[in-house]
Scaffold this motif. Sequence first.
Motif, PDB file in Angstrom:
ATOM      1  N   LEU A 126       0.817  -1.209   0.000  1.00  0.00           N
ATOM      2  CA  LEU A 126       0.000   0.000   0.000  1.00  0.00           C
ATOM      3  C   LEU A 126       0.854   1.265   0.000  1.00  0.00           C
ATOM      4  O   LEU A 126       0.674   2.159  -0.837  1.00  0.00           O
ATOM      5  N   THR A 127       1.781   1.334   0.947  1.00  0.00           N
ATOM      6  CA  THR A 127       2.554   2.568   1.124  1.00  0.00           C
ATOM      7  C   THR A 127       3.579   2.788   0.017  1.00  0.00           C
ATOM      8  O   THR A 127       3.876   3.934  -0.347  1.00  0.00           O
ATOM      9  N   GLU A 128       4.136   1.701  -0.528  1.00  0.00           N
ATOM     10  CA  GLU A 128       5.209   1.841  -1.509  1.00  0.00           C
ATOM     11  C   GLU A 128       4.727   1.841  -2.957  1.00  0.00           C
ATOM     12  O   GLU A 128       5.391   2.394  -3.836  1.00  0.00           O
ATOM     13  N   ILE A 129       3.562   1.222  -3.233  1.00  0.00           N
ATOM     14  CA  ILE A 129       3.130   1.071  -4.624  1.00  0.00           C
ATOM     15  C   ILE A 129       1.725   1.613  -4.870  1.00  0.00           C
ATOM     16  O   ILE A 129       1.513   2.493  -5.705  1.00  0.00           O
ATOM     17  N   ILE A 130       0.741   1.090  -4.146  1.00  0.00           N
ATOM     18  CA  ILE A 130      -0.667   1.382  -4.456  1.00  0.00           C
ATOM     19  C   ILE A 130      -1.035   2.836  -4.178  1.00  0.00           C
ATOM     20  O   ILE A 130      -1.717   3.485  -4.982  1.00  0.00           O
ATOM     21  N   HIS A 131      -0.600   3.357  -3.028  1.00  0.00           N
ATOM     22  CA  HIS A 131      -1.090   4.657  -2.599  1.00  0.00           C
ATOM     23  C   HIS A 131      -0.565   5.820  -3.448  1.00  0.00           C
ATOM     24  O   HIS A 131      -1.274   6.822  -3.616  1.00  0.00           O
ATOM     25  N   ARG A 132       0.602   5.694  -3.992  1.00  0.00           N
ATOM     26  CA  ARG A 132       1.218   6.820  -4.714  1.00  0.00           C
ATOM     27  C   ARG A 132       0.382   7.270  -5.923  1.00  0.00           C
ATOM     28  O   ARG A 132       0.088   8.465  -6.057  1.00  0.00           O
ATOM     29  N   PRO A 133      -0.021   6.358  -6.830  1.00  0.00           N
ATOM     30  CA  PRO A 133      -0.855   6.821  -7.957  1.00  0.00           C
ATOM     31  C   PRO A 133      -2.237   7.297  -7.514  1.00  0.00           C
ATOM     32  O   PRO A 133      -2.786   8.236  -8.107  1.00  0.00           O
ATOM     33  N   LEU A 134      -2.796   6.670  -6.454  1.00  0.00           N
ATOM     34  CA  LEU A 134      -4.095   7.116  -5.947  1.00  0.00           C
ATOM     35  C   LEU A 134      -3.974   8.504  -5.341  1.00  0.00           C
ATOM     36  O   LEU A 134      -4.869   9.352  -5.495  1.00  0.00           O
ATOM     37  N   GLU A 135      -2.878   8.741  -4.643  1.00  0.00           N
ATOM     38  CA  GLU A 135      -2.627  10.059  -4.064  1.00  0.00           C
ATOM     39  C   GLU A 135      -2.539  11.109  -5.168  1.00  0.00           C
ATOM     40  O   GLU A 135      -3.121  12.200  -5.075  1.00  0.00           O
ATOM     41  N   TRP A 136      -1.802  10.775  -6.231  1.00  0.00           N
ATOM     42  CA  TRP A 136      -1.657  11.686  -7.367  1.00  0.00           C
ATOM     43  C   TRP A 136      -3.019  12.025  -7.962  1.00  0.00           C
ATOM     44  O   TRP A 136      -3.307  13.178  -8.276  1.00  0.00           O
ATOM     45  N   LEU A 137      -3.882  11.023  -8.098  1.00  0.00           N
ATOM     46  CA  LEU A 137      -5.205  11.227  -8.681  1.00  0.00           C
ATOM     47  C   LEU A 137      -6.091  12.087  -7.783  1.00  0.00           C
ATOM     48  O   LEU A 137      -6.709  13.064  -8.246  1.00  0.00           O
ATOM     49  N   VAL A 138      -6.146  11.763  -6.487  1.00  0.00           N
ATOM     50  CA  VAL A 138      -7.022  12.486  -5.562  1.00  0.00           C
ATOM     51  C   VAL A 138      -6.577  13.936  -5.401  1.00  0.00           C
ATOM     52  O   VAL A 138      -7.405  14.859  -5.371  1.00  0.00           O
ATOM     53  N   LEU A 139      -5.271  14.172  -5.323  1.00  0.00           N
ATOM     54  CA  LEU A 139      -4.766  15.533  -5.129  1.00  0.00           C
ATOM     55  C   LEU A 139      -5.021  16.434  -6.339  1.00  0.00           C
ATOM     56  O   LEU A 139      -5.032  17.657  -6.209  1.00  0.00           O
ATOM     57  N   ARG A 140      -5.248  15.825  -7.486  1.00  0.00           N
ATOM     58  CA  ARG A 140      -5.526  16.610  -8.687  1.00  0.00           C
ATOM     59  C   ARG A 140      -7.012  16.842  -8.926  1.00  0.00           C
ATOM     60  O   ARG A 140      -7.388  17.546  -9.872  1.00  0.00           O
ATOM     61  N   LEU A 141      -7.836  16.246  -8.086  1.00  0.00           N
ATOM     62  CA  LEU A 141      -9.269  16.501  -8.188  1.00  0.00           C
ATOM     63  C   LEU A 141      -9.590  17.882  -7.631  1.00  0.00           C
ATOM     64  O   LEU A 141      -9.018  18.308  -6.621  1.00  0.00           O
ATOM     65  N   ASN A 142     -10.522  18.557  -8.288  1.00  0.00           N
ATOM     66  CA  ASN A 142     -10.997  19.839  -7.777  1.00  0.00           C
ATOM     67  C   ASN A 142     -11.630  19.632  -6.401  1.00  0.00           C
ATOM     68  O   ASN A 142     -12.329  18.631  -6.165  1.00  0.00           O
ATOM     69  N   GLY A 143     -11.402  20.572  -5.493  1.00  0.00           N
ATOM     70  CA  GLY A 143     -11.921  20.436  -4.132  1.00  0.00           C
ATOM     71  C   GLY A 143     -13.430  20.252  -4.090  1.00  0.00           C
ATOM     72  O   GLY A 143     -13.946  19.421  -3.330  1.00  0.00           O
ATOM     73  N   THR A 144     -14.149  21.008  -4.923  1.00  0.00           N
ATOM     74  CA  THR A 144     -15.612  20.898  -4.954  1.00  0.00           C
ATOM     75  C   THR A 144     -16.046  19.515  -5.431  1.00  0.00           C
ATOM     76  O   THR A 144     -16.959  18.895  -4.861  1.00  0.00           O
ATOM     77  N   VAL A 145     -15.378  19.039  -6.492  1.00  0.00           N
ATOM     78  CA  VAL A 145     -15.688  17.698  -7.015  1.00  0.00           C
ATOM     79  C   VAL A 145     -15.440  16.640  -5.948  1.00  0.00           C
ATOM     80  O   VAL A 145     -16.244  15.716  -5.760  1.00  0.00           O
ATOM     81  N   CYS A 146     -14.346  16.784  -5.246  1.00  0.00           N
ATOM     82  CA  CYS A 146     -13.984  15.825  -4.192  1.00  0.00           C
ATOM     83  C   CYS A 146     -15.036  15.820  -3.083  1.00  0.00           C
ATOM     84  O   CYS A 146     -15.461  14.757  -2.618  1.00  0.00           O
ATOM     85  N   ILE A 147     -15.481  17.004  -2.669  1.00  0.00           N
ATOM     86  CA  ILE A 147     -16.490  17.101  -1.609  1.00  0.00           C
ATOM     87  C   ILE A 147     -17.819  16.500  -2.061  1.00  0.00           C
ATOM     88  O   ILE A 147     -18.480  15.770  -1.299  1.00  0.00           O
ATOM     89  N   VAL A 148     -18.216  16.782  -3.304  1.00  0.00           N
ATOM     90  CA  VAL A 148     -19.469  16.220  -3.840  1.00  0.00           C
ATOM     91  C   VAL A 148     -19.401  14.692  -3.845  1.00  0.00           C
ATOM     92  O   VAL A 148     -20.354  14.007  -3.439  1.00  0.00           O
ATOM     93  N   LEU A 149     -18.271  14.138  -4.305  1.00  0.00           N
ATOM     94  CA  LEU A 149     -18.106  12.688  -4.324  1.00  0.00           C
ATOM     95  C   LEU A 149     -18.212  12.101  -2.918  1.00  0.00           C
ATOM     96  O   LEU A 149     -18.893  11.093  -2.684  1.00  0.00           O
ATOM     97  N   VAL A 150     -17.540  12.744  -1.968  1.00  0.00           N
ATOM     98  CA  VAL A 150     -17.546  12.258  -0.585  1.00  0.00           C
ATOM     99  C   VAL A 150     -18.955  12.320   0.008  1.00  0.00           C
ATOM    100  O   VAL A 150     -19.401  11.381   0.682  1.00  0.00           O
TER     101      VAL A 150
END
Length: 306
Positions: A126-150
């Motif tokens: 998780l920490t070395e492989i999986i999370h890095r691309p997911l982190e990249w994807l989530v951090l590039r989401l617009n804040g409003t879009v992220c809040i709506v999804l959540v």
Amino acid sequence: MYLYTWYQWLLFFFIYCFIGWIIESTYVSVRSLHFVNRGFLRLPLLPLYGSGAIIMLWLSLPVQGNIFLVFLFGMAGASALEYATGYVMERLFKMKYWDYSNNPFNINGYICLGTSLAWGFLTLLLTEIIHRPLEWLVLRLNGTVCIVLVVVIGILFVTDAVHSTKEALDLGRILESMTKLKSELEEVQVQISLLKAETAQKMSDIKAETAQKVSDIKTETIQKAASLKDETIVKISSFKAETASALKESALAERLQSLTETKDKLTGRLTFYRKGILRRNPTASSRMFGEALRELKEYTKKYKKS
């Protein structure tokens, strides 16, 4: 790394709930040779994996770079979460939704050495492989879009969790009631068997006594009147014994019928959603209500086939 807003943490939670569902459903489906929508919820989300992933990330943060400590902390944290979750769920719902009792080095069936080691390796993955691309994807989401999804996923998640918890609590009560009913059914059946044996013995004794009286009448004509009187008394006693036994047996039979109907009604309370809980958790077990759980599982299989 891991410096996220509250809604980003929640989005990671839901993402890992979904990934966990994919892992579990794939594993159980392959073993069962048919698709299994694994988990406690109806949604394709497994909260244990989501919570476990968040704990792994939090615990690994202070020891980043030290692979051994990341492995150890992740293993310990996830195992503690799995044990606590299993313990609480069994107390609430009367069932173990997973059971490692047959695995070596297990603790009360909630965790075992094999799965704990797997949690440790999963933390590294998780920490070395999986999370890095997911982190990249989530951090590039617009804040409003992220809040709506959540918010949208959160509403669906909470609604499903509340409804599933209610159904699981009802299922636990059904298991408890069925176990009590089964005990009563067995007790009534034993009473009927004993009554039949007792009645048969009494009738045998009465017949023997009557035969003896008839024999005495033939050989002792002087006492014929008295013997006839005794025979009449014996016959009356026989009739009374038969009547009393018949009434008692009838009452027990009615009680048996009533208990059987009540048990059938309880089985009928196994609604579509409660059947779904059993189908999604084919390895679920119960220490106190194991036989009732097996019976409900069989009923669910028959229902599915029909």
